[in-house]
Design a protein around this motif. Structure first.
Motif, short mmCIF file in Angstrom:
data_model
loop_
_atom_site.label_atom_id
_atom_site.label_comp_id
_atom_site.label_asym_id
_atom_site.label_seq_id
_atom_site.Cartn_x
_atom_site.Cartn_y
_atom_site.Cartn_z
N MET B 1 0.84 -1.21 0.00
CA MET B 1 0.00 0.00 0.00
C MET B 1 0.87 1.25 0.00
SD MET B 1 -2.63 1.70 -0.03
CE MET B 1 -3.34 0.13 -0.51
N GLU B 2 0.66 2.08 -1.00
CA GLU B 2 1.50 3.27 -1.11
C GLU B 2 0.99 4.44 -0.27
OE1 GLU B 2 2.20 4.47 -5.18
OE2 GLU B 2 1.71 2.43 -5.81
N ILE B 3 -0.27 4.34 0.18
CA ILE B 3 -0.89 5.52 0.79
C ILE B 3 -0.82 5.50 2.31
CG2 ILE B 3 -3.12 6.68 1.12
CD1 ILE B 3 -3.75 6.21 -1.71
N ASN B 4 -0.24 6.53 2.89
CA ASN B 4 -0.34 6.73 4.33
C ASN B 4 -0.37 8.22 4.60
OD1 ASN B 4 2.34 7.84 4.78
ND2 ASN B 4 3.06 5.79 4.21
N CYS B 5 -0.46 8.60 5.87
CA CYS B 5 -0.70 10.02 6.16
C CYS B 5 0.47 10.90 5.74
CB CYS B 5 -1.04 10.23 7.63
SG CYS B 5 0.31 9.86 8.75
N LYS B 6 1.67 10.31 5.60
CA LYS B 6 2.83 11.11 5.21
C LYS B 6 2.77 11.52 3.74
CE LYS B 6 4.87 10.81 9.18
NZ LYS B 6 4.41 11.86 10.09
N VAL B 7 2.17 10.66 2.92
CA VAL B 7 2.22 10.94 1.48
C VAL B 7 0.89 11.43 0.91
CG1 VAL B 7 4.09 9.29 1.13
CG2 VAL B 7 1.72 8.56 0.78
N LEU B 8 -0.16 11.45 1.72
CA LEU B 8 -1.44 11.96 1.22
C LEU B 8 -1.29 13.42 0.83
CD1 LEU B 8 -4.34 10.86 3.61
CD2 LEU B 8 -3.76 9.96 1.36
N ASN B 9 -1.75 13.76 -0.36
CA ASN B 9 -1.79 15.20 -0.65
C ASN B 9 -3.10 15.78 -0.12
OD1 ASN B 9 -3.86 15.09 -2.59
ND2 ASN B 9 -2.40 14.78 -4.27
N LYS B 10 -3.21 17.11 -0.18
CA LYS B 10 -4.35 17.81 0.42
C LYS B 10 -5.69 17.28 -0.12
CE LYS B 10 -4.38 20.96 2.80
NZ LYS B 10 -4.17 22.38 2.51
N THR B 11 -5.76 17.10 -1.43
CA THR B 11 -7.04 16.70 -2.02
C THR B 11 -7.39 15.26 -1.66
OG1 THR B 11 -6.70 18.32 -3.77
CG2 THR B 11 -8.30 16.58 -4.22
N GLU B 12 -6.39 14.38 -1.62
CA GLU B 12 -6.64 13.01 -1.17
C GLU B 12 -7.18 13.02 0.27
OE1 GLU B 12 -3.03 11.07 -3.87
OE2 GLU B 12 -2.69 11.52 -1.76
N TYR B 13 -6.54 13.82 1.10
CA TYR B 13 -6.95 13.93 2.50
C TYR B 13 -8.39 14.43 2.62
CZ TYR B 13 -7.27 16.09 7.16
OH TYR B 13 -7.69 16.50 8.40
N ILE B 14 -8.71 15.50 1.89
CA ILE B 14 -10.06 16.10 1.97
C ILE B 14 -11.12 15.09 1.53
CG2 ILE B 14 -11.56 17.88 0.94
CD1 ILE B 14 -9.65 19.07 3.00
N ILE B 15 -10.83 14.35 0.47
CA ILE B 15 -11.80 13.37 -0.05
C ILE B 15 -11.96 12.19 0.90
CG2 ILE B 15 -12.06 11.62 -1.87
CD1 ILE B 15 -11.24 13.73 -3.87
N LEU B 16 -10.85 11.67 1.38
CA LEU B 16 -10.93 10.50 2.27
C LEU B 16 -11.59 10.88 3.59
CD1 LEU B 16 -7.47 8.82 1.56
CD2 LEU B 16 -9.74 8.03 0.85
N ARG B 17 -11.25 12.04 4.11
CA ARG B 17 -11.84 12.51 5.36
C ARG B 17 -13.35 12.62 5.22
NH1 ARG B 17 -10.26 18.48 7.80
NH2 ARG B 17 -11.66 19.21 6.16
N SER B 18 -13.77 13.17 4.08
CA SER B 18 -15.20 13.34 3.83
C SER B 18 -15.89 11.97 3.73
CB SER B 18 -15.36 14.14 2.54
OG SER B 18 -16.68 14.12 2.11
N LEU B 19 -15.25 11.02 3.05
CA LEU B 19 -15.84 9.68 2.91
C LEU B 19 -15.85 8.92 4.23
CD1 LEU B 19 -14.39 8.56 -0.54
CD2 LEU B 19 -16.76 9.16 -0.01
N SER B 20 -14.96 9.28 5.15
CA SER B 20 -14.94 8.60 6.45
C SER B 20 -16.22 8.91 7.23
CB SER B 20 -13.71 9.02 7.26
OG SER B 20 -13.90 10.31 7.83
#
Lengths: 350, 350
Positions: B1-20
């Motif tokens: 898995m390439e995705i973790n909190c260190k590499v999330l960009n702003k838009t990835e974070y905003i989208i994932l946070r919203s989907l949570s």
């Protein structure tokens, strides 16, 4: 008496409007003012000296003379539209609910938007929120307002509010010009007028330097938006105010940067940016059928949108320098495709 | 898995946070995003491809894999802080009420402000509103944050929220540095550190280009504010975010214009301006006794202020260009009186 609504400056208006609602301490007035302490103090001294307000050692109040003046200045009793729930951080348009109902009724027979003209209208709530915010900022009452493009029909709501002195719409779509002028006649809105105008055309001499406020919701290319705002800029008086919307959806912060730099070049300073303040009612059938990139490039099979999603940041700016429109108001320009379209355009047809 | 909190960009974070928080349509995600349609679509495609989210033909959801990732990304369950009452036009900090109570308790023994250092602290509500707004913008969780000057002790509230990755305070007043570091030890706040630093000093090499967010509430001279922000600018990573306050009381729009132009010179774009968002708790006894011009030049006999009146517009900016601090981070400057004082200074001592 030297003071009337024609000669009141912004800070005098803000202070007197506030005192029309209740007594205020010196500190309250500094909190209300959008001006420096130095200027606010100068206004207080002037109003005291001219016997428009008095001071009882703690509170300022309107004098009888002041109350008389305010009767001619205030077209409606002053209402504070700051949201009580979030401590004044947002604007609550409840005070304009009657206007909202009236506006909704009046525009029932509005012409359909033409997406090929980049028309995409804000929803009713946004029209009213715009008005509430402009009112809060002191940019509505007794003001001369010009709009370039008005598929939203905000001009009709502005005029129905009875607050502005004059509302002039410059609009390329003749259907809208006729519609607005017909409503002005039907509803006896004497201060409302629409004129056929394409933003590429030079600006008529009698419109130059003659408005307090300019409102527009322009195309989102750097060239296009700079042309729209140059036109409005040339029509503003000294210290004129500009309102416009700018999206994220079709404008990266790099594009915002270029646009904002042009605005500072023209002599504007940004005073407020309210992100996602404006919501749009784009026709869901058009969105799925017209070939917009936002639909065709989604990569998944989409349902029609069921509620507003297209949004923009509402910008307020003031002229602090002499207006320096980047496009010469005395010239006609042809931008054609460049006016509407760039690589970030995802909800724009050409 | 390439995705973790260190590499999330702003838009990835905003989208994932919203989907949570709940399922979202494509259109919902475009409404939530602070990015272009093109970038938001690219993020959605990437998250689908990496099996972090899935799509059921109408709604996007987190996959089991996605939920696992979000557990490490989200330090607290996502809460939407937009005010329900005014349709999301304001920020409601109710979700941070526990933090507010805890913060109030922790800083009971705070050192008194020293007006001679231009210290004037925002009130508790403003500290929490700042945090709510920064959280809304995605500038808090997992972020490295630097403050220049922190008489407000916002750093302690930031750290208590458990949201940032790191909070570093650069502060000239040794009392405050010791106080913050003592609290960090007492409360075991491992991510909080204060360092003695005067804004005139050059910037230490290990601080350059190493923060996501810079927060400051600077002096209000053009030179002084440009120095403060140059220092922070040099410490920001690419696309770094700047928050600061600017008043009307001591800064005309002409001064705002000069300051803003310097910010654009440095590579920043203004993304939000929330006027009068910040309220201050200036000591009422100091106001009437220290010889501030706002008191001495009022022209009427004044009572002490009984509630907050000094206010500022909260600015948010992002670096879109390579950072170009106007004051060289490798140099020490002496501005002296010019740092604090100009002709609009009415609540500033020298």
């Amino acid at each position: 008496m030297e003071i009337n609504c024609k000669v009141l400056n912004k800070t005098e208006y803000i202070i007197l409007r506030s005192l029309s609602a209740s007594s205020k301490t010196y500190w309250d007035l500094l909190l209300e003012s959008f001006d420096t302490a130095a200027n606010t103090i100068a206004v207080i001294k002037k109003l005291l000296q001219e016997n428009v307000i008095n001071y009882d050692g703690k509170y300022f109040n309107l004098t009888e003379e002041g109350k008389k003046i305010l009767k001619s200045v205030l077209k409606k009793e002053y209402v504070d539209v700051r949201c009580k729930e979030c401590g004044g951080k947002g604007i609550n348009s409840n005070a304009f609910q009657d206007l909202a109902n009236q506006f909704k009724e009046v525009i029932k027979d509005r012409p359909a938007a033409i997406p090929e003209f980049d028309q995409g209208v804000v929803n009713l709530e946004t029209v009213i929120n715009r008005i509430a915010f402009m009112y809060h900022k002191g940019d509505l009452e007794n003001k001369d307002i010009v709009l370039i493009g008005d598929d939203d029909l905000t001009s009709i709501a502005l005029s129905l509010s009875n607050l502005p002195n004059k509302v002039v719409v410059l609009e390329a779509d003749e259907r809208l010009v006729n519609y607005i002028n017909q409503k002005a006649r039907d509803l006896n809105l004497k201060n409302l007028e629409a004129i056929v105008y394409n933003v590429e055309w030079k600006v008529e001499k009698d419109l130059l330097n003659s408005f307090d406020v300019f409102l527009t919701d322009p195309v989102e290319t750097v060239q296009g938006i700079t042309l729209f705002i140059s036109r409005g800029c040339s029509m503003l008086k000294e210290k004129g105010v500009l309102y416009f919307g700018l999206t994220h959806i079709e404008a990266s912060y790099s594009k915002w940067y270029k646009i904002h730099r042009n605005l500072y070049e023209m002599g504007f300073v940004i005073t407020d940016i309210l992100d996602k303040f404006q919501l749009y009612e784009l026709n869901p059938d058009d969105i799925v059928s017209k070939g917009y990139r936002v639909f065709t490039e989604a990569g998944v099979k989409l349902s029609k949108p069921e509620k507003p999603w297209y949004n923009s940041a509402f910008h307020r700016l003031e002229l602090v320098e002499k207006a320096k429109p980047l496009f010469d108001p005395n010239q006609t320009y042809k931008l054609e495709r460049d006016l509407y379209y760039d690589e970030e355009a995802y909800v724009t047809l050409y």
